[in-house]
Enzyme design. Structure first.
Site, PDB file in Angstrom:
ATOM      1  CE  LYS A 148       8.164  74.788-138.862  1.00  0.00           C
ATOM      2  NZ  LYS A 148       9.469  74.332-138.066  1.00  0.00           N
ATOM      3  CB  SER A 173      10.106  67.155-136.341  1.00  0.00           C
ATOM      4  OG  SER A 173      11.203  67.786-135.556  1.00  0.00           O
ATOM      5  CD  GLU A 233       3.004  83.870-138.814  1.00  0.00           C
ATOM      6  OE1 GLU A 233       2.322  84.151-139.389  1.00  0.00           O
ATOM      7  OE2 GLU A 233       3.222  82.456-138.311  1.00  0.00           O
TER       8      GLU A 233
HETATM    9  C1  PLP Z   1       9.285  73.964-136.516  1.00  0.00           C
HETATM   10  C2  PLP Z   1       9.844  72.828-136.219  1.00  0.00           C
HETATM   11  C3  PLP Z   1       9.451  72.155-134.899  1.00  0.00           C
HETATM   12  C4  PLP Z   1       8.561  72.715-134.310  1.00  0.00           C
HETATM   13  O1  PLP Z   1       7.238  72.887-134.904  1.00  0.00           O
HETATM   14  P1  PLP Z   1       5.961  72.029-134.408  1.00  0.00           P
HETATM   15  O2  PLP Z   1       4.794  72.732-134.861  1.00  0.00           O
HETATM   16  O3  PLP Z   1       5.910  71.909-132.897  1.00  0.00           O
HETATM   17  O4  PLP Z   1       6.274  70.738-135.071  1.00  0.00           O
HETATM   18  C5  PLP Z   1      10.041  70.988-134.662  1.00  0.00           C
HETATM   19  N1  PLP Z   1      11.006  70.119-135.722  1.00  0.00           N
HETATM   20  C6  PLP Z   1      11.637  71.108-136.820  1.00  0.00           C
HETATM   21  C7  PLP Z   1      12.624  70.273-137.387  1.00  0.00           C
HETATM   22  C8  PLP Z   1      10.917  72.288-137.169  1.00  0.00           C
HETATM   23  O5  PLP Z   1      11.402  72.855-138.053  1.00  0.00           O
END
Ligand code: PLP
Length: 404
Positions: A98, A386, A120
C-alpha cells in the site's frame, strides 16, 4: 494472444476515465471539479522528470525498493514439479504494497501545494500507510474511520496517532467502512483547496484507478525483470489477491502484453450466500457505488451488499473498474479461495519457507498451490505476496491457536 497490449497502459483509461464501460466519475459537480484538478495535475506533474526522479529516490531510500523475488524451493517440491516464486511486497516499508501508491499520492499533493491528506480506512492498513507518507512529507493527515472499526483495530489506530495523523471517528449508520468513505468525501468537498483525497486502492472515481495502478506498476516492472534474470524465462502464470485490486493491477501491469496467464483471486469466505464472501467479480453485477461504475455486490435496494472475509483487506463489495474490464475481455481470470484454503496456505508458507504471509496474500498463494498441484500444467508461477502476516497474529492465535 488475440489482443495487443503494447500501448495499453497509455490508452486505458480513456479521457473520461473509462476502461470499456467501467470507471468514470459519478459525483456531484463540485467534487467532480476537484477531481478534474487532480487529473490535470497528475497528467502534467507525475510525468515530469523532477517528479519521477524524486519518486525513484524515495522508493529506493525510504521504502527499500526494489523488493526481491524469491523462489520457494521447499514448498514447490512438496506440491510437484511446478515452481512457485514470490514478489516480496511484505518487505516493502510498513510491510505491504500500500505504501507504493500512498507515497506517489502524497508526492503529487506536495507538488500541487496541498497541505493535508484525507482518506478513510477500514481495518486501518491504508490509514497507517497514508499516515506514514504524511509524516515523511511533513503534511497534515486526517483519517476517517468507523467508530466500530476504531474499537476493533486499536493497534492500527495507535500507529496512525503515533505517526501524527488525526483519526476521526465516524458514528453514522453501521459505523464502518461505508460510512467512513462518505465522511471522508464530505470532509474533502469542504477542504479541496488545501487538501487532497488519497484513495486506498484502484477504486473510486477517475483519476484514482489510473493513478493508483500507475504507482503500483513498479511491482510488475521490477518483478518481470527480476524473474527473467533469475530464470531466463517469463513466468507461466502470475497470481494476486483482489480486494479493491491495487496489488493485483500493479503486478499485472508488468505482464499484460506477455504470453502469461493472469489470475486475480477473490475471497470466497465461508460460503456463496450474500454476506458470506466478498467475491464481487465472481458473483456481482454492474452498478455504481462510491463514485464509479464497476461490477459489485448489491442489495435489492441497490445499496452495497454486506460482505465478509477472514482477510479484512479483501472485504470490499466491489473491485476496481479495470478488473471488471480485464475480466470482460478475458485477459485476466478471476477465481476464488475460501477462508479455510487461505488459512492452510498461511500455515504452509510459514512452516515451509520461514515467511509469515498476510492472510490477504495467502489467498493468492493458496490458488498458486492449487495450480502447482495440477500435474498436467507444470510451470513457473509468480505470486504477489502483498504483505506480511504479523498484523494477523493476534487473530490467528485467538481463533486457530490449536493448529500451531
Ligand atoms: C489492503 C491489502 C490488500 C487488498 O488491497 P488491494 O487493493 O486489492 O491490493 C491485499 N493485501 C494486503 C497485505 C493488504 O494490506
Amino acid at each position: 494472444m488475440q489482443q495487443d497490449f503494447r500501448n495499453y497502459l497509455k490508452k486505458f483509461p480513456d479521457k473520461k476515465g473509462y476502461f470499456g464501460e467501467y470507471g468514470g466519475v459519478y459525483l456531484e459537480p463540485e467534487l467532480a471539479a476537484a477531481l478534474e484538478e487532480i487529473t490535470i495535475a497528475y497528467k502534467t506533474i507525475a510525468h515530469s522528470a523532477q517528479f519521477i526522479n524524486e519518486l525513484r529516490r524515495i522508493r529506493k531510500e525510504f521504502q527499500g525498493r526494489p523488493t526481491p523475488v524469491y523462489h520457494c524451493q521447499r514448498l514447490s517440491k512438496q506440491l510437484g514439479t511446478s515452481q512457485i516464486y514470490l514478489k516480496r511486497e511484505d518487505l516493502n516499508h510498513t510491510g505491504a504494497h500500500k505504501l507504493n501508491h500512498c507515497m506517489g499520492e502524497a508526492l503529487l499533493a506536495k507538488f500541487m501545494g496541498k497541505k493535508k491528506l484525507i482518506a478513510e480506512t477500514g481495518a486501518g492498513q491504508h490509514g497507517v500507510a497514508l499516515a506514514t507518507a504524511a509524516a515523511y512529507f511533513g503534511m497534515e493527515c486526517e483519517i476517517h474511520m468507523g467508530a466500530v472499526d476504531i474499537k476493533k483495530q486499536a493497534p492500527n489506530v495507535a500507529r496512525m496517532r503515533l505517526l501524527g495523523a488525526k483519526v476521526i471517528p465516524v458514528t453514522a449508520g453501521l459505523q464502518s467502512l461505508k460510512e467512513a468513505v462518505d465522511s471522508a468525501f464530505m470532509a474533502y468537498a469542504k477542504d479541496y483547496k488545501e487538501a487532497i483525497y488519497c484513495i486506498g486502492s484502484v477504486v473510486g472515481p477517475h483519476p484514482f484507478p489510473m493513478m493508483v495502478r500507475d504507482f503500483q506498476a513498479v511491482v510488475g516492472e521490477e518483478a518481470r525483470a527480476q524473474f527473467q534474470e533469475m530464470t531466463g524465462y517469463l513466468p507461466d502464470a502470475v497470481v494476486a489477491a483482489v480486494g479493491g485490486g491495487s496489488n493485483a493491477m500493479g503486478i499485472f501491469a508488468g505482464f499484460l502484453n506477455d504470453p502469461v496467464e493472469l489470475y486475480g483471486i477473490e475471497p470466497l469466505g465461508r460460503g456463496s450466500e450474500i454476506g458470506e464472501h466478498a467475491a464481487s467479480l465472481n458473483y456481482g453485477e454492474i452498478g455504481v457505488m462510491h463514485g464509479f461504475k464497476s461490477i459489485m455486490l448489491k442489495t435489492a435496494e441497490d445499496e452495497p451488499a454486506p460482505v465478509y472475509s477472514i482477510a479484512s483487506g479483501l472485504d470490499y463489495p466491489s473491485s476496481g473498474p479495470e478488473h471488471a474490464y480485464l475480466q470482460s475481455i478475458g485477459r485476466v481470470k478471476y477465481a476464488g479461495i475460501s477462508d479455510e484454503e487461505a488459512l492452510q496456505a498461511f500455515f504452509d508458507l510459514s512452516r515451509q519457507e520461514g515467511i509469515i504471509p498476510a492472510i490477504e496474500s495467502s489467498h493468492a498463494l493458496a490458488y498458486a498451490m492449487k495450480l502447482a498441484r495440477q500435474e498436467d500444467k507444470p510451470g513457473f508461477i509468480l505470486v504477489n505476496l502483498s504483505g506480511r502476516g504479523d498484523k494477523d497474529m493476534d487473530f490467528i492465535l485467538e481463533k486457530y491457536g490449536d493448529r500451531l
